[in-house]
Design a protein around this motif. Structure first.
Motif, PDB file in Angstrom:
ATOM      1  N   PHE A   1      34.141  39.463  35.339  1.00 47.83           N
ATOM      2  CA  PHE A   1      33.087  40.300  35.921  1.00 47.83           C
ATOM      3  C   PHE A   1      31.999  39.447  36.564  1.00 47.83           C
ATOM      4  CE2 PHE A   1      31.692  39.352  31.654  1.00 47.83           C
ATOM      5  CZ  PHE A   1      30.333  39.168  31.753  1.00 47.83           C
ATOM      6  N   LEU A   2      31.859  38.190  36.128  1.00 49.05           N
ATOM      7  CA  LEU A   2      30.938  37.254  36.770  1.00 49.05           C
ATOM      8  C   LEU A   2      31.645  36.410  37.818  1.00 49.05           C
ATOM      9  CD1 LEU A   2      28.819  35.857  33.789  1.00 49.05           C
ATOM     10  CD2 LEU A   2      28.020  37.338  35.628  1.00 49.05           C
ATOM     11  N   ILE A   3      32.876  35.992  37.503  1.00 49.85           N
ATOM     12  CA  ILE A   3      33.594  35.078  38.395  1.00 49.85           C
ATOM     13  C   ILE A   3      33.932  35.744  39.725  1.00 49.85           C
ATOM     14  CG2 ILE A   3      35.624  33.608  38.670  1.00 49.85           C
ATOM     15  CD1 ILE A   3      35.794  33.480  35.617  1.00 49.85           C
ATOM     16  N   VAL A   4      34.453  36.980  39.670  1.00 49.53           N
ATOM     17  CA  VAL A   4      34.883  37.646  40.907  1.00 49.53           C
ATOM     18  C   VAL A   4      33.733  37.803  41.908  1.00 49.53           C
ATOM     19  CG1 VAL A   4      35.795  39.785  41.888  1.00 49.53           C
ATOM     20  CG2 VAL A   4      36.881  38.783  39.875  1.00 49.53           C
ATOM     21  N   PRO A   5      32.600  38.416  41.514  1.00 50.77           N
ATOM     22  CA  PRO A   5      31.508  38.519  42.491  1.00 50.77           C
ATOM     23  C   PRO A   5      30.934  37.169  42.878  1.00 50.77           C
ATOM     24  CG  PRO A   5      30.795  39.295  40.332  1.00 50.77           C
ATOM     25  CD  PRO A   5      32.274  39.136  40.264  1.00 50.77           C
ATOM     26  N   ALA A   6      30.914  36.204  41.943  1.00 53.20           N
ATOM     27  CA  ALA A   6      30.402  34.876  42.278  1.00 53.20           C
ATOM     28  C   ALA A   6      31.281  34.201  43.325  1.00 53.20           C
ATOM     29  CB  ALA A   6      30.315  34.009  41.028  1.00 53.20           C
ATOM     30  N   LEU A   7      32.593  34.351  43.202  1.00 52.15           N
ATOM     31  CA  LEU A   7      33.508  33.780  44.192  1.00 52.15           C
ATOM     32  C   LEU A   7      33.326  34.446  45.552  1.00 52.15           C
ATOM     33  CD1 LEU A   7      36.756  33.503  42.025  1.00 52.15           C
ATOM     34  CD2 LEU A   7      35.496  31.587  43.030  1.00 52.15           C
ATOM     35  N   MET A   8      33.067  35.745  45.539  1.00 50.98           N
ATOM     36  CA  MET A   8      32.853  36.461  46.797  1.00 50.98           C
ATOM     37  C   MET A   8      31.535  36.067  47.446  1.00 50.98           C
ATOM     38  SD  MET A   8      34.263  40.216  45.587  1.00 50.98           S
ATOM     39  CE  MET A   8      33.872  41.034  47.134  1.00 50.98           C
ATOM     40  N   LEU A   9      30.494  35.915  46.615  1.00 49.10           N
ATOM     41  CA  LEU A   9      29.156  35.650  47.145  1.00 49.10           C
ATOM     42  C   LEU A   9      28.926  34.179  47.490  1.00 49.10           C
ATOM     43  CD1 LEU A   9      27.104  37.944  44.738  1.00 49.10           C
ATOM     44  CD2 LEU A   9      27.467  38.305  47.182  1.00 49.10           C
ATOM     45  N   THR A  10      29.501  33.264  46.703  1.00 47.59           N
ATOM     46  CA  THR A  10      29.229  31.842  46.917  1.00 47.59           C
ATOM     47  C   THR A  10      30.327  31.117  47.672  1.00 47.59           C
ATOM     48  OG1 THR A  10      30.217  31.145  44.812  1.00 47.59           O
ATOM     49  CG2 THR A  10      27.891  31.759  44.773  1.00 47.59           C
ATOM     50  N   ALA A  11      31.547  31.664  47.644  1.00 52.33           N
ATOM     51  CA  ALA A  11      32.660  30.992  48.320  1.00 52.33           C
ATOM     52  C   ALA A  11      33.235  31.804  49.470  1.00 52.33           C
ATOM     53  CB  ALA A  11      33.763  30.669  47.307  1.00 52.33           C
ATOM     54  N   GLY A  12      32.734  33.024  49.665  1.00 51.90           N
ATOM     55  CA  GLY A  12      33.194  33.838  50.786  1.00 51.90           C
ATOM     56  C   GLY A  12      34.620  34.344  50.648  1.00 51.90           C
ATOM     57  N   LEU A  13      35.127  34.440  49.423  1.00 50.14           N
ATOM     58  CA  LEU A  13      36.494  34.920  49.227  1.00 50.14           C
ATOM     59  C   LEU A  13      36.540  36.442  49.303  1.00 50.14           C
ATOM     60  CD1 LEU A  13      37.707  32.698  46.216  1.00 50.14           C
ATOM     61  CD2 LEU A  13      37.855  32.224  48.667  1.00 50.14           C
ATOM     62  N   ASN A  14      37.629  36.975  49.865  1.00 53.59           N
ATOM     63  CA  ASN A  14      37.778  38.428  49.879  1.00 53.59           C
ATOM     64  C   ASN A  14      38.143  38.907  48.476  1.00 53.59           C
ATOM     65  OD1 ASN A  14      40.730  38.443  49.526  1.00 53.59           O
ATOM     66  ND2 ASN A  14      40.799  37.649  51.609  1.00 53.59           N
ATOM     67  N   PRO A  15      38.029  40.220  48.189  1.00 55.78           N
ATOM     68  CA  PRO A  15      38.259  40.712  46.829  1.00 55.78           C
ATOM     69  C   PRO A  15      39.605  40.334  46.238  1.00 55.78           C
ATOM     70  CG  PRO A  15      37.199  42.402  48.142  1.00 55.78           C
ATOM     71  CD  PRO A  15      37.541  41.294  49.085  1.00 55.78           C
ATOM     72  N   ARG A  16      40.671  40.397  47.040  1.00 53.74           N
ATOM     73  CA  ARG A  16      41.997  40.062  46.520  1.00 53.74           C
ATOM     74  C   ARG A  16      42.089  38.586  46.167  1.00 53.74           C
ATOM     75  NH1 ARG A  16      46.829  42.693  49.620  1.00 53.74           N
ATOM     76  NH2 ARG A  16      45.794  44.456  48.636  1.00 53.74           N
ATOM     77  N   MET A  17      41.576  37.704  47.041  1.00 57.34           N
ATOM     78  CA  MET A  17      41.599  36.269  46.770  1.00 57.34           C
ATOM     79  C   MET A  17      40.708  35.923  45.580  1.00 57.34           C
ATOM     80  SD  MET A  17      42.878  33.348  47.808  1.00 57.34           S
ATOM     81  CE  MET A  17      43.354  33.454  49.544  1.00 57.34           C
ATOM     82  N   ALA A  18      39.553  36.580  45.502  1.00 54.78           N
ATOM     83  CA  ALA A  18      38.642  36.331  44.378  1.00 54.78           C
ATOM     84  C   ALA A  18      39.272  36.768  43.063  1.00 54.78           C
ATOM     85  CB  ALA A  18      37.318  37.073  44.602  1.00 54.78           C
TER      86      ALA A  18
END
Length: 238
Positions: free
Chosen positions: A145-162
Motif C-alpha cells: 500500500f506504500l510501495i505501489v503509490p511510491a513507485l508511481m509517484l517517485t519512479a513514474g511507473l504505471n499501475p501495472r508495472m508498479a
C-alpha cells in the motif's frame, strides 16, 4: 481457506492490500497466537509475492532498478522491525495493526496521480523502502500500500508495472523479516503450506483478472473492507 484465495487475488490484481488481512485471519480464524501469526504472515506474504513477481517478470511488469533500490534499505528495515514484535502484548500489537489497517484503507481510497516524467529519486526511495521494511518485519505486512503509490509517484511507473515491482520488493523484504522472526517463534509449516496453496490459486486468478477488471473499483471495494475490518479489530481489543 477462501480468505487465503481472496488474499492472493488482491495481491495479484493490486500488488498490495491482501497481505494486510493475513494476520487477522491467522489469529481469529486459524487461532494462531498473535506473535507466531506475525512470522507466519511474513512467510505467506513473501512466498505469495515471489510467486506473483515471477509471473509479472515474465510479462515485463517488473522494473529491476526500482525494485533493488526499494529493497536495499527495506531488507534491513524488515530484520530490524522483527525485534519489536515481541516487546508488545497481544492487545497492543493488534491495536497497532488495526491502526495500520485503517490508514491503509483510507490511503487506498485516494489513487495517486501518475507522472511518467519522473525517475526514481534514490534518497526518497531508500527512505520509503526502509519504512516499509520496518512494517514488514514488525507487523508481518507486505507494505504494498506504500510501495505501489511510491513507485508511481517517485519512479513514474504505471499501475501495472508498479504492482509487479511491488511484489518483487515485498518478496525480498519478507526474506529478512522472516529470518528475524524465526529467532523468537516457531512456525506451523503444515498450516502455512495449506494457506499458501490457496493463496497461489488466488494469485493466479488475480493476475488474470487484472487484465479484465477496473483497478479503481477493486481498490475502492478493498479499501472499504479494510476500514470496516480495522474498526472491528479495534473494538475487539479495547
Amino acid at each position: 481457506m477462501v480468505l487465503a484465495v481472496l488474499i492472493g487475488i488482491s495481491l495479484g490484481v493490486l500488488g498490495s492490500g491482501g497481505s494486510i488481512v493475513t494476520l487477522p485471519v491467522l489469529v481469529y480464524v486459524a487461532h494462531v497466537p498473535a506473535k507466531q501469526a506475525v512470522g507466519m504472515s511474513i512467510a505467506i506474504v513473501g512466498a505469495a509475492s515471489l510467486f506473483g513477481a515471477v509471473i509479472h517478470w515474465r510479462r515485463g511488469n517488473v522494473a529491476p532498478k526500482a525494485a533493488l533500490i526499494f529493497s536495499a534499505t527495506g531488507m534491513a528495515g524488515a530484520f530490524l522491525g522483527s525485534t519489536g514484535t515481541h516487546l508488545l502484548s497481544k492487545q497492543t500489537l493488534l491495536l497497532l495493526f488495526a491502526g495500520v489497517m485503517l490508514i491503509v484503507g483510507l490511503f487506498m481510497l485516494r489513487a495517486p496521480r501518475l507522472d511518467q516524467s519522473k525517475v526514481c529519486h534514490i534518497p526518497r526511495c531508500l527512505l520509503v523502502g526502509f519504512i516499509v521494511g520496518i512494517l514488514t518485519g514488525f507487523l508481518g505486512v507486505g507494505g504494498g500500500f506504500l510501495i505501489v503509490p511510491a513507485l508511481m509517484l517517485t519512479a513514474g511507473l504505471n499501475p501495472r508495472m508498479a504492482g509487479g515491482t511491488s511484489l518483487a520488493v515485498i518478496a525480498l523484504n519478507s526474506t529478512t523479516g522472516l529470518l528475524g522472526q524465526l529467532r523468537y517463534v516457531s512456525i506451523d509449516w503444515s498450516l502455512l503450506a495449506g494457506f499458501l496453496l490457496f493463496a497461489f490459486v488466488g494469485m493466479l486468478a488475480g493476475i488474470a483478472a487484472a487484465r479484465q477488471l477496473r483497478e479503481k473499483v477493486l481498490r475502492n471495494v478493498f479499501a472499504i473492507a479494510l476500514i470496516v475490518l480495522a474498526v472491528v479489530l479495534a473494538l475487539l481489543n479495547v
